[in-house]
Write a protein that holds these residues in place. Structure first.
Motif, short mmCIF file in Angstrom:
data_model
loop_
_atom_site.label_atom_id
_atom_site.label_comp_id
_atom_site.label_asym_id
_atom_site.label_seq_id
_atom_site.Cartn_x
_atom_site.Cartn_y
_atom_site.Cartn_z
N ILE A 73 0.79 -1.24 -0.09
CA ILE A 73 -0.03 -0.03 0.06
C ILE A 73 0.83 1.28 -0.17
O ILE A 73 0.36 2.34 0.12
CB ILE A 73 -1.17 -0.11 1.26
CG1 ILE A 73 -0.28 -0.31 2.63
CG2 ILE A 73 -1.90 -1.21 0.98
CD1 ILE A 73 -1.33 0.18 3.55
N ARG A 74 2.31 1.04 -0.30
CA ARG A 74 3.07 2.31 0.06
C ARG A 74 2.90 3.17 -1.53
O ARG A 74 3.13 4.32 -1.40
CB ARG A 74 4.51 1.93 -0.08
CG ARG A 74 4.79 1.39 1.40
CD ARG A 74 6.42 1.28 1.61
NE ARG A 74 6.62 0.97 3.15
CZ ARG A 74 6.34 1.53 4.21
NH1 ARG A 74 6.14 2.96 4.00
NH2 ARG A 74 6.85 1.04 5.43
N ALA A 104 -4.19 7.03 -1.24
CA ALA A 104 -4.83 7.26 -0.05
C ALA A 104 -5.05 5.97 0.69
O ALA A 104 -4.80 4.87 0.25
CB ALA A 104 -6.16 7.83 -0.27
N ILE A 105 -5.21 6.44 2.07
CA ILE A 105 -5.43 5.13 3.02
C ILE A 105 -6.93 5.16 3.28
O ILE A 105 -7.65 6.07 3.71
CB ILE A 105 -4.61 5.25 4.06
CG1 ILE A 105 -3.23 5.06 3.74
CG2 ILE A 105 -5.15 4.25 5.18
CD1 ILE A 105 -2.64 3.83 2.94
N ILE A 106 -7.45 3.97 3.15
CA ILE A 106 -8.94 3.62 3.84
C ILE A 106 -8.56 3.11 5.03
O ILE A 106 -8.33 1.96 4.96
CB ILE A 106 -9.79 3.01 2.97
CG1 ILE A 106 -10.27 3.95 1.79
CG2 ILE A 106 -11.16 2.70 3.80
CD1 ILE A 106 -11.12 3.35 0.66
N HIS A 107 -8.97 3.89 6.27
CA HIS A 107 -9.05 3.23 7.55
C HIS A 107 -10.35 2.57 8.19
O HIS A 107 -11.10 3.57 8.29
CB HIS A 107 -8.38 4.33 8.31
CG HIS A 107 -7.95 3.57 9.66
ND1 HIS A 107 -6.91 4.14 10.54
CD2 HIS A 107 -8.39 2.56 10.45
CE1 HIS A 107 -6.89 3.60 11.68
NE2 HIS A 107 -7.58 2.46 11.71
N THR A 157 9.64 9.14 -0.91
CA THR A 157 9.57 8.35 0.28
C THR A 157 8.55 7.37 0.25
O THR A 157 8.86 6.22 1.03
CB THR A 157 9.53 8.96 1.54
OG1 THR A 157 8.14 9.72 1.49
CG2 THR A 157 10.55 10.18 1.50
N GLN A 158 7.43 7.36 -0.36
CA GLN A 158 6.43 6.29 -0.26
C GLN A 158 6.23 5.79 1.32
O GLN A 158 5.73 4.75 1.45
CB GLN A 158 6.97 5.13 -0.93
CG GLN A 158 6.87 5.31 -2.41
CD GLN A 158 6.95 3.83 -3.13
OE1 GLN A 158 7.51 3.03 -2.85
NE2 GLN A 158 6.72 4.04 -4.56
N LEU A 159 6.09 7.11 2.09
CA LEU A 159 5.61 6.88 3.27
C LEU A 159 4.08 6.67 3.43
O LEU A 159 3.51 7.49 2.91
CB LEU A 159 6.04 7.99 4.43
CG LEU A 159 7.41 7.84 4.37
CD1 LEU A 159 7.87 9.39 5.35
CD2 LEU A 159 8.37 6.95 4.95
N SER A 167 2.32 9.51 4.89
CA SER A 167 2.31 10.83 4.22
C SER A 167 0.90 11.06 3.36
O SER A 167 0.63 11.93 2.85
CB SER A 167 3.56 10.91 3.30
OG SER A 167 3.21 9.91 2.14
N LYS A 168 0.40 9.80 3.26
CA LYS A 168 -1.00 9.77 2.67
C LYS A 168 -2.18 10.31 3.22
O LYS A 168 -2.30 10.12 4.58
CB LYS A 168 -1.16 8.38 2.10
CG LYS A 168 0.12 7.67 1.23
CD LYS A 168 -0.18 6.28 0.85
CE LYS A 168 1.08 5.64 0.48
NZ LYS A 168 1.50 6.44 -0.75
N PRO A 169 -3.03 10.93 2.45
CA PRO A 169 -4.34 11.33 3.06
C PRO A 169 -5.22 10.28 3.44
O PRO A 169 -5.11 9.04 3.07
CB PRO A 169 -5.11 11.98 2.10
CG PRO A 169 -4.45 11.35 0.66
CD PRO A 169 -3.33 11.28 1.27
N VAL A 170 -5.93 10.45 4.68
CA VAL A 170 -6.66 9.33 5.24
C VAL A 170 -8.34 9.53 5.10
O VAL A 170 -8.65 10.59 5.50
CB VAL A 170 -6.47 9.27 6.64
CG1 VAL A 170 -7.25 8.14 7.43
CG2 VAL A 170 -4.90 8.79 6.81
N LEU A 171 -8.99 8.49 4.81
CA LEU A 171 -10.29 8.35 4.79
C LEU A 171 -10.62 7.36 5.70
O LEU A 171 -10.38 6.26 5.57
CB LEU A 171 -10.82 7.85 3.25
CG LEU A 171 -12.34 7.44 3.33
CD1 LEU A 171 -13.20 8.81 3.60
CD2 LEU A 171 -12.55 7.31 1.61
#
Length: 367
Positions: free
Chosen positions: A95-96, A100-103, A196-198, A201-205
Motif C-alpha cells: 500500500i506504499r 490514499a489510505i482507507i482506515h 519516500t512512499q511513506l 504521508s498519504k491522506p486518510v479516509l
C-alpha cells in the motif's frame, strides 16, 4: 485513471467484508478470526457517475467506460505489527504506492464477533493502527536517510537539502506525528515526499463500519471518529459492510434501490467512499464522447488542458493544439456537440485553460 487506496484496520473490523462488497467478488476471505487475509487482495471497481449515461445517449456511444477505483486490502494489523506481531506488517509494502489510505474502524457492538482488544473503542483502535504505520515509516525513513547521508558526502547542495527535509520527517515521526504533518514548502520537497512512499504521508479516509440499525445516522462511536477526523483534516464515511454485501448480490438497479430505501439509505456506500476520496485527493472528472464510446477521465482539480489531455495519452499532451470544450450542462441542454456549437456553447480553449468538472472535451493535437 482513477485513484487507488489501501485498506487498513485491526482484524475483524470488516475490512475484507467491505472489500468483497465494494468489488462484488469473493476474492478476500471474510471470516471471524484474526489474519484471515493472508495475501494482499487487489480489486477494481467502476466509478459510478450518472452523467455518463446521459452523455452516451446523446452521443450515440456504443460503450460507456467509467474511470476505475482500485482497492488494496491487506491483513489486519495489531499492536506490535512493526515488531513482527501478526501478519499485516508483511504486506504494508503493497500500500506504499497507493494514493490514499482507507482506515476501516469498527463502530458496532456484537458479542459474536471477536475484538482483538476485548472491547469497542474506535479512537484507541485508530491510534493503534496509526502508531504501527508510523513505526513502519520510521524504519523506512531511517534507512533512506542513511543512504542519502552517504551521497551527501560529495557536498551536493540538492542532496544536502533532501537530507534536511527527510530529517524533518523523521523528527516528526519520532515525536509521534504522521509524515503528512510535514508540509512540503516547494516542488522539490513535494517530489521528495512522494519518493519516500511513506504510508503516513498519504491522506486518510476513515470508514466507520456500523450495524444495520446505525447505517443511516451513525452512532456515538462514529461521532467520536468524526471529531477526530475533523481535527486531522481527514474525511469520514459511515457504512454497514453487511448491507454493502447484500447490495452487491442484487442483480438489478431496481432491486438495489428498493433495498436501500428499506434501510433509509439513498445510495450504496461505494458512492460515498468515491466522493469522499475525490474530495480528499482533490480530484475531478471530465468526459470524452463519440459514437464509439463515452469515457470518464479523472484529473487533479486545477489541471490545465494539456495535462488533462496527457491522461489519455502522452502524445496528446506533447502535441496539444487546443481543446474543444463544452460544459456538461450545456452539452445536455443543447443535445450534444453540434447543438452546443450552433448555440455558441462550444469553446476553443488553449494551453492555459483550467479544466472544470464535467467538461466534455475533444482534444486537437499534432505530433
Amino acid at each position: 485513471m482513477g485513484f487507488n487506496c489501501g485498506i487498513v484496520g485491526l482484524p475483524n473490523v470488516g475490512k475484507s467484508t467491505l472489500f468483497n462488497a465494494l468489488t462484488a467478488t469473493a476474492a478476500a476471505q471474510a471470516a471471524n478470526f484474526p489474519f484471515c487475509t493472508i495475501e494482499p487482495n487487489v480489486g477494481r471497481v467502476a466509478v459510478p457517475d450518472d452523467r455518463m449515461a446521459k452523455i452516451a445517449e446523446i452521443a450515440g456511444s456504443i460503450d460507456i467506460l467509467p474511470s476505475q477505483l482500485e482497492f488494496v486490502d491487506i491483513a489486519g494489523l495489531v499492536k506490535g505489527a512493526s515488531e513482527g506481531e501478526g501478519l499485516g506488517n508483511q504486506f504494508l509494502s503493497n500500500i506504499r504506492e497507493t494514493d490514499a489510505i482507507i482506515h476501516v474502524i469498527r463502530c458496532f457492538e456484537d458479542d459474536d464477533v471477536i475484538h482483538v482488544e476485548g472491547n469497542i473503542d474506535p479512537i484507541r483502535d485508530a491510534e493503534t493502527i496509526e502508531t504501527e504505520l508510523m513505526l513502519s515509516d520510521l524504519e523506512t525513513m531511517g534507512n533512506q536517510i542513511t543512504n542519502m547521508n552517504k551521497k551527501a558526502r560529495s557536498g551536493d547542495k540538492e542532496v544536502l537539502a533532501q537530507v534536511d527535509f527527510l530529517t524533518r520527517i523523521k523528527d516528526a515521526l519520532d515525536a509521534g506525528e504522521p509524515a503528512r504533518t510535514v508540509a512540503p514548502s516547494d516542488e522539490d520537497e513535494m517530489r521528495w515526499m512522494k519518493m519516500t512512499q511513506l504510508i503516513t504521508s498519504k491522506p486518510v479516509l476513515y470508514v466507520c463500519n456500523v450495524s444495520e440499525d446505525d447505517a443511516a445516522q451513525g452512532n456515538d462511536y462514529t461521532a467520536q471518529v468524526a471529531e477526530m477526523a475533523k481535527e486531522q483534516g481527514a474525511e469520514v464515511v459511515i457504512i454497514c459492510a453487511s448491507i454493502e454485501s447484500e447490495i452487491a448480490q442484487l442483480d438489478s438497479d431496481e432491486e438495489k434501490e428498493e433495498f436501500l430505501s428499506s434501510m433509509d439509505l439513498t445510495e450504496p456506500g461505494l458512492n460515498r467512499i468515491i466522493r469522499a476520496g475525490n474530495k480528499l485527493l482533490k480530484l475531478q472528472t471530465y468526459f470524452t464522447a463519440g459514437p464509439k464510446e463515452t469515457r470518464a477521465w479523472t484529473i487533479p482539480i486545477g489541471a490545465k488542458a494539456p495535462q488533462a489531455a496527457g491522461v489519455i495519452h502522452t502524445d496528446f499532451e506533447k502535441g496539444f493544439i487546443k481543446a474543444e470544450t463544452i460544459a456538461y450542462e450545456d452539452y445536455i441542454a443543447c443535445n450534444g456537440d453540434i447543438g452546443a456549437k450552433d448555440a455558441g456553447k462550444m469553446r476553443q480553449e488553449g494551453k492555459e485553460y483550467v479544466v472544470q468538472d464535467g467538461d466534455v472535451i475533444l482534444f486537437r493535437f499534432n505530433v
